[in-house]
Design a protein around this motif. Structure first.
Motif, PDB file in Angstrom:
ATOM      1  N   VAL A 109       1.375  -0.756   0.159  1.00 56.28           N
ATOM      2  CA  VAL A 109      -0.215  -0.318  -0.183  1.00 56.28           C
ATOM      3  C   VAL A 109       0.937   0.943   0.276  1.00 56.28           C
ATOM      4  O   VAL A 109       1.498   1.722   0.927  1.00 56.28           O
ATOM      5  CB  VAL A 109      -0.866  -0.202   0.906  1.00 56.28           C
ATOM      6  CG1 VAL A 109      -1.626   1.465   0.620  1.00 56.28           C
ATOM      7  CG2 VAL A 109      -2.446  -1.432   0.589  1.00 56.28           C
ATOM      8  N   GLU A 110       1.007   2.092  -1.281  1.00 56.11           N
ATOM      9  CA  GLU A 110       1.436   2.948  -1.100  1.00 56.11           C
ATOM     10  C   GLU A 110       1.099   4.659  -1.329  1.00 56.11           C
ATOM     11  O   GLU A 110      -0.378   4.475  -2.146  1.00 56.11           O
ATOM     12  CB  GLU A 110       2.113   3.106  -2.552  1.00 56.11           C
ATOM     13  CG  GLU A 110       3.754   3.530  -2.979  1.00 56.11           C
ATOM     14  CD  GLU A 110       3.982   4.014  -4.255  1.00 56.11           C
ATOM     15  OE1 GLU A 110       4.977   5.360  -4.698  1.00 56.11           O
ATOM     16  OE2 GLU A 110       3.201   3.967  -5.490  1.00 56.11           O
ATOM     17  N   CYS A 111       1.145   4.865  -0.258  1.00 53.59           N
ATOM     18  CA  CYS A 111       0.588   6.253   0.123  1.00 53.59           C
ATOM     19  C   CYS A 111       2.009   7.254  -0.096  1.00 53.59           C
ATOM     20  O   CYS A 111       2.271   7.839   1.088  1.00 53.59           O
ATOM     21  CB  CYS A 111       0.001   6.202   1.201  1.00 53.59           C
ATOM     22  SG  CYS A 111      -1.798   4.841   0.956  1.00 53.59           S
ATOM     23  N   GLY A 112       1.724   8.404  -0.617  1.00 47.69           N
ATOM     24  CA  GLY A 112       2.423   9.467  -0.246  1.00 47.69           C
ATOM     25  C   GLY A 112       1.901  10.572   0.446  1.00 47.69           C
ATOM     26  O   GLY A 112       0.681  10.577   0.283  1.00 47.69           O
ATOM     27  N   SER A 113       2.464  12.177   0.187  1.00 50.40           N
ATOM     28  CA  SER A 113       1.624  13.389   1.174  1.00 50.40           C
ATOM     29  C   SER A 113       0.237  13.197   0.513  1.00 50.40           C
ATOM     30  O   SER A 113       0.370  13.894  -0.808  1.00 50.40           O
ATOM     31  CB  SER A 113       2.431  14.469   0.732  1.00 50.40           C
ATOM     32  OG  SER A 113       1.676  15.488   1.240  1.00 50.40           O
ATOM     33  N   SER A 115      -2.232  11.692  -0.074  1.00 53.13           N
ATOM     34  CA  SER A 115      -2.509  10.508  -1.085  1.00 53.13           C
ATOM     35  C   SER A 115      -2.095  10.187  -1.933  1.00 53.13           C
ATOM     36  O   SER A 115      -3.520  10.131  -2.906  1.00 53.13           O
ATOM     37  CB  SER A 115      -4.262  10.026  -0.100  1.00 53.13           C
ATOM     38  OG  SER A 115      -4.091   9.163   1.131  1.00 53.13           O
ATOM     39  N   ASN A 116      -1.282  10.519  -2.603  1.00 51.27           N
ATOM     40  CA  ASN A 116      -0.556  10.803  -3.786  1.00 51.27           C
ATOM     41  C   ASN A 116       0.598  10.532  -4.059  1.00 51.27           C
ATOM     42  O   ASN A 116       1.564  11.570  -3.592  1.00 51.27           O
ATOM     43  CB  ASN A 116      -0.790  12.480  -4.098  1.00 51.27           C
ATOM     44  CG  ASN A 116      -0.644  12.471  -5.446  1.00 51.27           C
ATOM     45  OD1 ASN A 116      -0.558  11.879  -6.779  1.00 51.27           O
ATOM     46  ND2 ASN A 116       0.117  13.652  -6.363  1.00 51.27           N
ATOM     47  N   PRO A 117       1.115   9.527  -4.030  1.00 51.80           N
ATOM     48  CA  PRO A 117      -0.161   8.400  -5.136  1.00 51.80           C
ATOM     49  C   PRO A 117      -0.827   7.988  -4.007  1.00 51.80           C
ATOM     50  O   PRO A 117      -0.513   7.611  -2.732  1.00 51.80           O
ATOM     51  CB  PRO A 117       0.858   7.425  -5.471  1.00 51.80           C
ATOM     52  CG  PRO A 117       2.168   7.741  -5.297  1.00 51.80           C
ATOM     53  CD  PRO A 117       2.113   9.010  -4.659  1.00 51.80           C
ATOM     54  N   ASN A 118      -1.864   7.437  -4.188  1.00 48.84           N
ATOM     55  CA  ASN A 118      -2.730   6.909  -3.532  1.00 48.84           C
ATOM     56  C   ASN A 118      -3.212   4.785  -4.235  1.00 48.84           C
ATOM     57  O   ASN A 118      -3.841   4.759  -5.249  1.00 48.84           O
ATOM     58  CB  ASN A 118      -4.519   7.113  -3.583  1.00 48.84           C
ATOM     59  CG  ASN A 118      -5.684   6.432  -3.375  1.00 48.84           C
ATOM     60  OD1 ASN A 118      -5.292   5.125  -3.005  1.00 48.84           O
ATOM     61  ND2 ASN A 118      -6.271   7.480  -2.950  1.00 48.84           N
ATOM     62  N   ASN A 119      -1.935   4.099  -4.038  1.00 49.61           N
ATOM     63  CA  ASN A 119      -1.968   3.214  -4.550  1.00 49.61           C
ATOM     64  C   ASN A 119      -2.555   1.978  -3.173  1.00 49.61           C
ATOM     65  O   ASN A 119      -1.595   1.392  -2.832  1.00 49.61           O
ATOM     66  CB  ASN A 119      -1.008   2.519  -5.197  1.00 49.61           C
ATOM     67  CG  ASN A 119      -0.131   2.682  -5.962  1.00 49.61           C
ATOM     68  OD1 ASN A 119      -0.561   3.496  -7.156  1.00 49.61           O
ATOM     69  ND2 ASN A 119       1.505   3.472  -6.371  1.00 49.61           N
ATOM     70  N   GLY A 120      -3.536   2.102  -3.298  1.00 45.23           N
ATOM     71  CA  GLY A 120      -4.189   0.939  -1.998  1.00 45.23           C
ATOM     72  C   GLY A 120      -4.648   1.624  -0.888  1.00 45.23           C
ATOM     73  O   GLY A 120      -5.193   1.101  -0.052  1.00 45.23           O
ATOM     74  N   VAL A 160      -2.456 -10.872   1.907  1.00 44.39           N
ATOM     75  CA  VAL A 160      -2.118 -10.638   0.720  1.00 44.39           C
ATOM     76  C   VAL A 160      -1.067  -9.397   1.448  1.00 44.39           C
ATOM     77  O   VAL A 160       0.436  -9.164   1.068  1.00 44.39           O
ATOM     78  CB  VAL A 160      -3.182  -9.611   0.001  1.00 44.39           C
ATOM     79  CG1 VAL A 160      -2.177  -8.904  -1.093  1.00 44.39           C
ATOM     80  CG2 VAL A 160      -3.630 -10.418  -1.049  1.00 44.39           C
ATOM     81  N   ILE A 161      -1.513  -8.066   2.861  1.00 44.93           N
ATOM     82  CA  ILE A 161      -0.632  -6.986   2.177  1.00 44.93           C
ATOM     83  C   ILE A 161       0.714  -7.551   3.109  1.00 44.93           C
ATOM     84  O   ILE A 161       1.010  -8.748   4.102  1.00 44.93           O
ATOM     85  CB  ILE A 161      -1.152  -5.907   3.597  1.00 44.93           C
ATOM     86  CG1 ILE A 161      -0.301  -4.881   3.818  1.00 44.93           C
ATOM     87  CG2 ILE A 161      -1.731  -7.031   4.975  1.00 44.93           C
ATOM     88  CD1 ILE A 161      -1.363  -3.676   3.697  1.00 44.93           C
ATOM     89  N   LYS A 162       1.927  -7.072   2.815  1.00 44.90           N
ATOM     90  CA  LYS A 162       3.128  -6.908   2.861  1.00 44.90           C
ATOM     91  C   LYS A 162       3.941  -5.569   3.636  1.00 44.90           C
ATOM     92  O   LYS A 162       4.813  -6.266   4.882  1.00 44.90           O
ATOM     93  CB  LYS A 162       4.169  -7.768   2.306  1.00 44.90           C
ATOM     94  CG  LYS A 162       3.820  -8.866   1.550  1.00 44.90           C
ATOM     95  CD  LYS A 162       3.819  -9.808   2.915  1.00 44.90           C
ATOM     96  CE  LYS A 162       3.737 -10.826   1.966  1.00 44.90           C
ATOM     97  NZ  LYS A 162       3.371 -12.141   2.641  1.00 44.90           N
ATOM     98  N   GLU A 163       3.647  -4.661   3.125  1.00 47.94           N
ATOM     99  CA  GLU A 163       4.240  -3.629   3.967  1.00 47.94           C
ATOM    100  C   GLU A 163       2.970  -2.022   3.698  1.00 47.94           C
ATOM    101  O   GLU A 163       2.485  -1.882   1.853  1.00 47.94           O
ATOM    102  CB  GLU A 163       5.177  -3.298   2.717  1.00 47.94           C
ATOM    103  CG  GLU A 163       5.698  -2.962   1.654  1.00 47.94           C
ATOM    104  CD  GLU A 163       6.887  -3.174   1.088  1.00 47.94           C
ATOM    105  OE1 GLU A 163       7.835  -2.809   1.630  1.00 47.94           O
ATOM    106  OE2 GLU A 163       7.022  -3.622  -0.190  1.00 47.94           O
ATOM    107  N   SER A 167       6.376   8.566   1.342  1.00 42.25           N
ATOM    108  CA  SER A 167       5.963   9.661   2.895  1.00 42.25           C
ATOM    109  C   SER A 167       4.170   9.371   3.860  1.00 42.25           C
ATOM    110  O   SER A 167       5.591   8.853   5.009  1.00 42.25           O
ATOM    111  CB  SER A 167       5.855  11.223   2.015  1.00 42.25           C
ATOM    112  OG  SER A 167       5.074  10.946   1.542  1.00 42.25           O
ATOM    113  N   ASN A 168       3.464   8.967   3.255  1.00 38.96           N
ATOM    114  CA  ASN A 168       2.596   8.702   4.242  1.00 38.96           C
ATOM    115  C   ASN A 168       2.194   7.405   4.770  1.00 38.96           C
ATOM    116  O   ASN A 168       1.006   7.454   5.845  1.00 38.96           O
ATOM    117  CB  ASN A 168       1.192   9.189   3.436  1.00 38.96           C
ATOM    118  CG  ASN A 168       0.479  10.461   4.038  1.00 38.96           C
ATOM    119  OD1 ASN A 168       1.537  10.992   4.326  1.00 38.96           O
ATOM    120  ND2 ASN A 168      -0.856  10.802   3.906  1.00 38.96           N
TER     121      ASN A 168
END
Length: 415
Positions: A109-113, A115-120, A160-163, A167-168
């Motif tokens: 799950v990749e979350c930037g500031s 939520s940009n990017p908002n991958n999951g 499924v989830i691993k990490e 930044s968020n």
């Protein structure tokens, strides 16, 4: 979806709590922190061995909501009583209660500031809220389909989830990690079978807990949400060490998040933050240089993020109360003042020119029920502005992050 930025309990207490609870039931039935700054807290937070907060035996279900609270809610809904009936109808009509919901887990799950990017990010938070919603629906209706849906959502993610990355990641982990244990506690301890509960526990232990247990020196809502997750996860895992560590973080952060005039000319700072000097503190407090009782570290940022911090404080204190190690006496004055201060302006009071330049942004959101119920209904503390705002916002829904259905679960709940 807005997220945080990347800048990062003597007998007297027992007696007070008991008297407040009895009164409520009767109503229903009819900066581097120096030692001197630590000592200035009122009441003084325990230190050393006395600071241990984890119970000898954990209470289950015991994350935010207890079995007695759930039983009270179920009875009120069955009696078609308000505000619980309307709050339940609101929850059941939401997409989170849909039995056709398809979980959307992912390994990273990749979350930037912001939520940009908002991958999951949205998918994870909303699946967690859905699992909690279904768990509540199961308890109230005793319809197996809701328990099974809650389990399906939790199983999908634990497989499924691993990490969490970008930044968020700490905040995202805190938000989702605050909600998953609420659902898991209800299902594990009130439903007959959950074969993969062990795998879910492993997910919390290996993916979530390491990301949140050490806290954050970002804006206070970050560390408070992360600490809420650490507390809830520790209850589900029956992890005394992590529970105690999270409580210690909480005891350091709350006085650094909510200002009282008794703190002195400047707000307290969180242990290990490194903040020192007026200029650095003013900057951390969003440029606010006039400090007034009830102000939070993020009031002048916006009321939405302030609501995140206040909500997490109440959630942590509520879980501690259920676990028999009540933190409310330590933080009740700060929580009362913070709720009342923000509620006053939410209810339309003019903002003075020395507060955030004379204007406040956004709104608190549906975050007042837990703290209001604990302080006003259980402890008998007058909270005129908070009461007005709480009743105006009923039924409180969800902020789609980590707050959900709190009129239903905590509105005027004496248990």
């Amino acid at each position: 979806m807005r997220t945080g930025t990347t800048s990062h309990r003597s007998k007297r207490h027992v007696r007070a709590w008991a008297v407040g609870l009895a009164a409520t039931l009767a109503g229903v039935l009819g900066l581097t922190l120096i030692p001197q700054a630590m000592a200035a807290r009122t009441p003084t937070a325990p230190s050393g061995p006395a600071a241990a907060a984890a119970p000898a035996a954990f209470t289950h279900p015991g994350v935010l909501v207890s079995r007695p609270q759930l039983d009270f809610v179920r009875g009120r809904v069955q009696a078609n009583a308000e505000p619980w009936s309307s709050a339940n109808a609101q929850m059941m009509a939401s997409s989170y209660a849909s039995l056709s919901r398809t979980p959307k887990p992912r390994a990273n799950v990749e979350c930037g500031s912001y939520s940009n990017p908002n991958n999951g990010c949205t998918d994870e938070r909303e699946d967690a809220i859905a699992a909690y919603t279904d768990a509540l629906a199961w308890y109230i209706t005793r319809d197996d389909r809701y328990a099974q849906k809650s389990i399906a959502l939790m199983d999908a993610w634990s497989a499924v989830i691993k990490e969490h990355t970008n930044s968020n990641a700490p905040l995202q982990t805190g938000w989702a990690g605050s909600v998953w244990p609420r659902a898991a506690e209800i299902i594990k301890y009130t439903y007959d079978s959950w074969p993969n509960s062990g795998r879910f526990a492993t997910m919390l232990r290996t993916v979530y807990l390491p990301e949140v247990i050490n806290g954050s020196h970002s804006n206070g809502n970050w560390e408070l949400s992360m600490t809420e997750a650490a507390i809830g996860i520790s209850v589900f895992l029956e992890d005394h060490t992590s529970y105690d560590k999270a409580v210690a973080t909480f005891r350091g952060r709350v006085p650094a998040y909510i200002y009282l005039s008794s703190d002195g000319a400047l707000p307290k700072v969180a242990p290990g933050s490194g903040l020192s000097g007026r200029d650095a503190i003013v900057s951390y407090w969003q440029g606010q240089s006039t400090f007034m009782t009830g102000l939070t570290q993020e009031t002048c940022r916006d009321l939405t993020h302030t609501g995140y911090g206040i909500s997490a404080i109440a959630h942590i204190a509520e879980t501690s109360r259920i676990q028999g190690q009540d933190l409310y006496p330590e933080i009740q004055e700060r929580l009362r003042q913070a709720l009342g201060f923000q509620a006053k302006y939410m209810m339309g009071a003019a903002v003075p020119s020395n507060l955030c330049g004379g204007s406040l942004k956004d709104s608190l959101g549906p975050v007042t029920e837990v703290g209001y119920n604990a302080l006003h209904n259980r402890l008998g503390i007058a909270m005129t502005q908070t009461q007005a705002l709480t009743e105006k916002q009923r039924p409180a829904g969800t902020n789609n992050l980590f707050v959900a259905w709190e009129t239903l679960t905590h509105g005027d709940n004496p248990a």
